[in-house]
Design a protein around this motif. Structure first.
Motif, PDB file in Angstrom:
ATOM      1  N   ASN A 154      43.047  43.504  36.160  1.00 12.32           N
ATOM      2  CA  ASN A 154      44.117  42.507  36.093  1.00 12.32           C
ATOM      3  C   ASN A 154      45.370  42.968  36.827  1.00 12.32           C
ATOM      4  O   ASN A 154      46.089  42.144  37.416  1.00 12.32           O
ATOM      5  CB  ASN A 154      44.439  42.179  34.637  1.00 12.32           C
ATOM      6  N   GLN A 155      45.637  44.261  36.829  1.00 12.30           N
ATOM      7  CA  GLN A 155      46.751  44.770  37.624  1.00 12.30           C
ATOM      8  C   GLN A 155      46.501  44.518  39.104  1.00 12.30           C
ATOM      9  O   GLN A 155      47.405  44.131  39.845  1.00 12.30           O
ATOM     10  CB  GLN A 155      46.943  46.272  37.380  1.00 12.30           C
ATOM     11  N   SER A 156      45.257  44.707  39.527  1.00  9.31           N
ATOM     12  CA  SER A 156      44.917  44.512  40.932  1.00  9.31           C
ATOM     13  C   SER A 156      45.047  43.053  41.359  1.00  9.31           C
ATOM     14  O   SER A 156      45.282  42.768  42.538  1.00  9.31           O
ATOM     15  CB  SER A 156      43.486  44.992  41.201  1.00  9.31           C
ATOM     16  N   PHE A 157      44.874  42.127  40.420  1.00 10.22           N
ATOM     17  CA  PHE A 157      45.049  40.707  40.746  1.00 10.22           C
ATOM     18  C   PHE A 157      46.484  40.260  40.456  1.00 10.22           C
ATOM     19  O   PHE A 157      47.305  40.135  41.357  1.00 10.22           O
ATOM     20  CB  PHE A 157      44.064  39.861  39.937  1.00 10.22           C
ATOM     21  N   HIS A 158      46.796  40.056  39.207  1.00 15.58           N
ATOM     22  CA  HIS A 158      48.069  39.432  38.834  1.00 15.58           C
ATOM     23  C   HIS A 158      49.234  40.411  38.830  1.00 15.58           C
ATOM     24  O   HIS A 158      50.373  40.011  39.073  1.00 15.58           O
ATOM     25  CB  HIS A 158      47.930  38.769  37.465  1.00 15.58           C
ATOM     26  N   GLY A 159      48.949  41.683  38.562  1.00  9.85           N
ATOM     27  CA  GLY A 159      50.038  42.648  38.504  1.00  9.85           C
ATOM     28  C   GLY A 159      50.769  42.810  39.817  1.00  9.85           C
ATOM     29  O   GLY A 159      51.954  43.127  39.837  1.00  9.85           O
ATOM     30  N   TRP A 160      50.064  42.605  40.920  1.00 13.98           N
ATOM     31  CA  TRP A 160      50.679  42.695  42.241  1.00 13.98           C
ATOM     32  C   TRP A 160      50.784  41.333  42.913  1.00 13.98           C
ATOM     33  O   TRP A 160      50.964  41.245  44.127  1.00 13.98           O
ATOM     34  CB  TRP A 160      49.883  43.668  43.117  1.00 13.98           C
ATOM     35  N   ARG A 161      50.649  40.271  42.141  1.00 17.00           N
ATOM     36  CA  ARG A 161      50.807  38.904  42.648  1.00 17.00           C
ATOM     37  C   ARG A 161      49.828  38.588  43.782  1.00 17.00           C
ATOM     38  O   ARG A 161      50.153  37.859  44.721  1.00 17.00           O
ATOM     39  CB  ARG A 161      52.250  38.647  43.086  1.00 17.00           C
ATOM     40  N   HIS A 162      48.650  39.150  43.699  1.00 18.40           N
ATOM     41  CA  HIS A 162      47.607  38.799  44.656  1.00 18.40           C
ATOM     42  C   HIS A 162      47.051  37.415  44.332  1.00 18.40           C
ATOM     43  O   HIS A 162      46.867  37.078  43.170  1.00 18.40           O
ATOM     44  CB  HIS A 162      46.479  39.825  44.611  1.00 18.40           C
ATOM     45  N   LYS A 163      46.771  36.643  45.368  1.00 15.99           N
ATOM     46  CA  LYS A 163      46.298  35.276  45.174  1.00 15.99           C
ATOM     47  C   LYS A 163      44.819  35.102  45.521  1.00 15.99           C
ATOM     48  O   LYS A 163      44.151  34.228  44.963  1.00 15.99           O
ATOM     49  CB  LYS A 163      47.149  34.316  46.000  1.00 15.99           C
ATOM     50  N   PHE A 164      44.320  35.905  46.454  1.00 16.00           N
ATOM     51  CA  PHE A 164      42.894  35.834  46.796  1.00 16.00           C
ATOM     52  C   PHE A 164      42.486  37.186  47.356  1.00 16.00           C
ATOM     53  O   PHE A 164      43.025  37.631  48.367  1.00 16.00           O
ATOM     54  CB  PHE A 164      42.616  34.738  47.826  1.00 16.00           C
ATOM     55  N   ILE A 165      41.543  37.849  46.668  1.00 14.35           N
ATOM     56  CA  ILE A 165      41.042  39.139  47.124  1.00 14.35           C
ATOM     57  C   ILE A 165      39.670  38.924  47.750  1.00 14.35           C
ATOM     58  O   ILE A 165      38.776  38.324  47.147  1.00 14.35           O
ATOM     59  CB  ILE A 165      40.977  40.152  45.967  1.00 14.35           C
ATOM     60  N   TYR A 166      39.497  39.436  48.959  1.00 10.61           N
ATOM     61  CA  TYR A 166      38.290  39.214  49.740  1.00 10.61           C
ATOM     62  C   TYR A 166      37.264  40.309  49.492  1.00 10.61           C
ATOM     63  O   TYR A 166      37.617  41.467  49.267  1.00 10.61           O
ATOM     64  CB  TYR A 166      38.627  39.211  51.244  1.00 10.61           C
ATOM     65  N   ASP A 167      35.993  39.926  49.592  1.00 12.85           N
ATOM     66  CA  ASP A 167      34.961  40.925  49.818  1.00 12.85           C
ATOM     67  C   ASP A 167      34.693  40.943  51.320  1.00 12.85           C
ATOM     68  O   ASP A 167      35.234  40.130  52.084  1.00 12.85           O
ATOM     69  CB  ASP A 167      33.704  40.649  48.998  1.00 12.85           C
TER      70      ASP A 167
END
Length: 224
Positions: A154-167
């Protein structure tokens, strides 16, 4: 009042940017564009960001059409920026990168790898994942009191305000859709092109190069 002053600043930055871009292009022998510069301006590059408080940076909103002539740049670089855009916004950014690159020009992107983030949950006992989870929890969520992979994700997504993480597959598809070819993955810091070698600095900014290497994938793509 502070928000009004900031909006006025943004208007000024947006007004000044085209003139600053033209001046850079007139002077540059090998024009190079960095998107989402943050605190990492690169010598010889046109360093752009949404909030150009740092000297040597100018305004560019990567979610919009770039105020840049077509076929202007030999190289474009974006480090940990595309994940802060919605998927459709990033698609426009890639289209604009393709447009403003010269034929044969190259785009280099460094961004978190979704596969590595998911591995924090599916393989939390593996040594690299353990080290990353400990760093996340100690640095950003120490109040939780345990090394919890769900909190790390969750830190990797919302904690840094990421909106879309790619593979890797999704990023490659997005690059291909924008028109890029010769898409190749590299280790951070490595490239066949001297201008793109050793320019990632995110690990230094967060004082943990090993963590950034764990989560980061780097791709280069060429405009035909």
């Amino acid at each position: 009042m502070a928000s009004i002053r900031f909006r006025l600043r943004q208007r000024y930055w947006a007004w000044a940017a085209p003139r600053q871009i033209r001046a850079y292009l007139r002077a540059a022998e090998e024009p190079r564009l960095q998107i989402g510069t943050g605190p990492n301006p690169l010598p010889g590059w046109l360093n752009t960001t949404l909030t150009p408080f740092q000297p040597g940076t100018i305004f560019l909103d990567a979610r919009r059409h770039f105020p840049i002539p077509a076929a202007s740049f030999a190289f474009i670089f974006g480090e940990h920026v595309i994940e802060h855009l919605e998927f459709d916004e990033a698609a426009l950014m890639l289209e604009e990168c393709f447009r403003v690159l010269q034929p044969g020009g190259r785009l280099r992107l460094a961004t978190p790898d979704l596969a590595q983030i998911i591995a924090l949950y599916t393989r939390p006992d593996a040594t690299p994942q353990q080290a990353y989870i400990r760093w996340i929890m100690d640095t950003f969520r120490s109040h939780i009191g345990e090394y919890n992979p769900a909190h790390a994700i969750n830190q990797s997504f919302h904690g840094w305000r990421h909106k879309f993480i790619y593979d890797a597959a999704t990023l490659r598809q997005a690059l291909e859709k924008a028109g890029f070819r010769h898409i190749q993955r590299y280790e951070p810091g490595e490239s066949e092109h001297e201008s793109l070698r050793g320019i990632e600095q995110h690990g230094e900014l967060v004082s943990n190069d090993a963590a950034m290497r764990y989560e980061t994938m780097v791709y280069e793509a060429q405009k035909p």
